[in-house]
Design an enzyme around this catalytic site. Structure first.
Site, PDB file in Angstrom:
ATOM      1  N   ASP A  88     -25.365 -23.110   9.256  1.00  0.00           N
ATOM      2  CA  ASP A  88     -23.955 -23.309   8.943  1.00  0.00           C
ATOM      3  C   ASP A  88     -23.018 -23.522  10.137  1.00  0.00           C
ATOM      4  OD1 ASP A  88     -24.546 -20.651   9.416  1.00  0.00           O
ATOM      5  OD2 ASP A  88     -23.256 -19.837   7.864  1.00  0.00           O
ATOM      6  N   ASP A  97     -26.017 -13.938   6.107  1.00  0.00           N
ATOM      7  CA  ASP A  97     -27.383 -13.939   6.631  1.00  0.00           C
ATOM      8  C   ASP A  97     -28.337 -13.175   5.721  1.00  0.00           C
ATOM      9  OD1 ASP A  97     -25.844 -14.899   8.675  1.00  0.00           O
ATOM     10  OD2 ASP A  97     -26.392 -13.370  10.146  1.00  0.00           O
ATOM     11  N   CYS A 117     -20.136 -17.374   7.817  1.00  0.00           N
ATOM     12  CA  CYS A 117     -21.065 -16.258   8.070  1.00  0.00           C
ATOM     13  C   CYS A 117     -20.523 -14.942   7.508  1.00  0.00           C
ATOM     14  CB  CYS A 117     -21.263 -16.043   9.563  1.00  0.00           C
ATOM     15  SG  CYS A 117     -21.730 -17.493  10.487  1.00  0.00           S
ATOM     16  N   HIS A 140     -29.653 -20.387  11.779  1.00  0.00           N
ATOM     17  CA  HIS A 140     -28.648 -20.560  10.720  1.00  0.00           C
ATOM     18  C   HIS A 140     -28.090 -21.989  10.710  1.00  0.00           C
ATOM     19  CE1 HIS A 140     -28.123 -15.941  11.131  1.00  0.00           C
ATOM     20  NE2 HIS A 140     -29.300 -16.308  10.652  1.00  0.00           N
ATOM     21  N   ASP A 166     -33.738 -16.002   7.023  1.00  0.00           N
ATOM     22  CA  ASP A 166     -32.372 -15.518   6.902  1.00  0.00           C
ATOM     23  C   ASP A 166     -31.693 -16.387   5.851  1.00  0.00           C
ATOM     24  OD1 ASP A 166     -32.801 -13.697   8.913  1.00  0.00           O
ATOM     25  OD2 ASP A 166     -31.213 -14.447  10.226  1.00  0.00           O
TER      26      ASP A 166
HETATM   27  N1  NVA Z   1     -26.672 -20.389  15.674  1.00  0.00           N
HETATM   28  C1  NVA Z   1     -25.431 -21.054  15.430  1.00  0.00           C
HETATM   29  C2  NVA Z   1     -24.476 -20.224  14.629  1.00  0.00           C
HETATM   30  C3  NVA Z   1     -24.698 -20.292  13.196  1.00  0.00           C
HETATM   31  C4  NVA Z   1     -23.581 -19.739  12.381  1.00  0.00           C
HETATM   32  C5  NVA Z   1     -24.749 -21.411  16.707  1.00  0.00           C
HETATM   33  O1  NVA Z   1     -24.758 -20.607  17.636  1.00  0.00           O
HETATM   34  O2  NVA Z   1     -24.176 -22.482  16.783  1.00  0.00           O
END
Ligand code: NVA
Length: 377
Positions: free
Chosen positions: A247, A108, A351, A245, A196
């Site tokens: 990923d 991040d 992550c 994020h 991020d």
């Molecule tokens: N915000 C994402 C996680 C990203 C690594 C989720 O909760 O699926």
């Protein structure tokens, strides 16, 4: 000795050197304008903050240390950050918050682009000082690698102007949240550059950046000016009520292949660049679990948050049987590694790591550009 230490242009070329986070001293931060959005109404974490239970920290560290062992045995060099006492408050001229968070997810905070590592302009007040945990490493890379470019995005002030207040209202339904994501209506404003590093998907000359709760348009404009020779793309995933994020949503496995969260599909018009250039986007396998582990911020879709070691090898969380099977079918050699005890500290295998060195150079994976690319910033 002067040597080349930092080099990484994507998430799939052979990994040789990586940072793996640590869970020590991790805290659940108090609510603040950017994070209250993140804690679901029915979560046991709501209204609760302070140091995480010691036994959970110890269990997470066991799995993080095991990941280090697996990587080391495969010839990948691993560095670790130096955790701060995260329970200290953050006080600046613009805000005050009761504690920091963790350095478990370096992905991040640190964005590696070629021989450069950028300390991100993060939007959570509790993460304002997180980069300090990585400073001893970055300082060493700087001393030893004459080509290492060490940079920091403009430090955000994170004053009240950076957030929409009352954006988080408990009466807002899931459906309304999804409409907000589709309309690109997020808690952060365009007051200043905010991103991020984990919202940036690096694919050689192209950066695909998720516009969501943690990354705004101004950040994309900053990337565009910073890297005039690269192509910057804004992508968004309307099926995600909490887009934070990229990923666990859109994950490249090798040149030409991406797995996409089937609940958060990339909209048709944003797929054109991939289709025109012969990339395949396949739905990721269903998660094996129906709930995230206790005190976890992330969704069950950490199932797809894998660490690719090279074009044929990937580390997947050991209990994610469907994802393991899909990787096998997609022609990858899969290394299962138990990691669920670390999830609550900031995410999955991707992550928990940040690239230092992957083999390879800056390639153009999207040479066909003779169409109207709606993602292009
Ligand atoms: N915000 C994402 C996680 C990203 C690594 C989720 O909760 O699926």
């Amino acid at each position: 000795m002067m040597t080349k230490i930092v080099n990484s242009w994507n998430d799939f070329d052979p990994l040789k050197h990586v940072i793996v986070g640590r869970a020590d001293h991790s805290c659940i931060p108090p609510e603040e304008p950017a994070t209250s959005e993140k804690v679901p109404i029915d979560s046991t974490m709501r209204g609760m903050w302070g140091p995480r239970p010691l036994e959970t920290v110890e269990k997470a560290n066991i799995q993080l240390d095991n990941l280090v062992k697996v990587l080391t045995e495969r010839g990948v060099k691993v560095d670790r950050p130096e955790p701060l006492q995260w329970n200290q408050p953050v006080i600046t001229p613009d805000f005050r918050t009761g504690s920091m968070m963790t350095c478990m997810p370096p992905r991040d905070t640190l964005l590696t682009i070629g021989s450069e590592i950028i300390e991100a302009a993060m939007s959570f007040r509790c993460r304002f000082w997180e980069y300090l945990a990585f400073r001893p490493l970055l300082s060493r890379y700087f001393n030893e690698d004459p080509e290492f470019l060490w940079s920091q995005a403009p430090r955000p002030r994170l004053s009240d102007k950076s957030y929409k207040h009352n954006y988080y209202d408990e009466r807002i339904s899931l459906e309304e949240r999804l409409v907000r994501t589709a309309n690109k209506d997020f808690v952060t404003t365009e007051e200043e550059i905010l991103f991020d590093a984990a919202d940036v998907m690096r694919v050689g000359k192209d950066l695909f950046i998720q516009h969501g709760l943690t990354t705004n348009r101004k950040a994309m404009e900053w990337f565009k000016r910073k890297y005039p020779d690269m192509r910057i793309h804004a992508v968004n995933f309307p099926g995600d009520p909490y887009p934070i994020h990229i990923d666990a949503t859109f994950v490249p496995l090798r040149p030409g292949l991406i797995i996409n969260n089937p609940h958060r599909r990339l909209p048709k018009e944003q797929r054109v660049i991939f289709e025109k250039n012969g990339w395949e986007i396949v739905d990721a396998a269903q998660p094996a679990h129906t709930e995230p582990p206790p005190l976890c911020y992330s969704s069950v879709w950490l199932s797809m948050n894998c660490l690719v070691l090279d074009h044929k090898t990937v580390i997947v969380e050991a209990s994610e049987v469907h994802q393991l099977e899909q990787m096998d079918k997609l022609g990858m050699n899969v290394i299962p590694v138990a990691f669920r005890d670390a999830y609550a500290f900031g995410g999955g295998l991707h992550c928990a790591t940040a690239d230092v060195y992957r083999e390879g150079t800056c390639q153009d994976y999207f040479p066909k550009q003779d169409f109207d690319d709606v993602t292009r910033v």
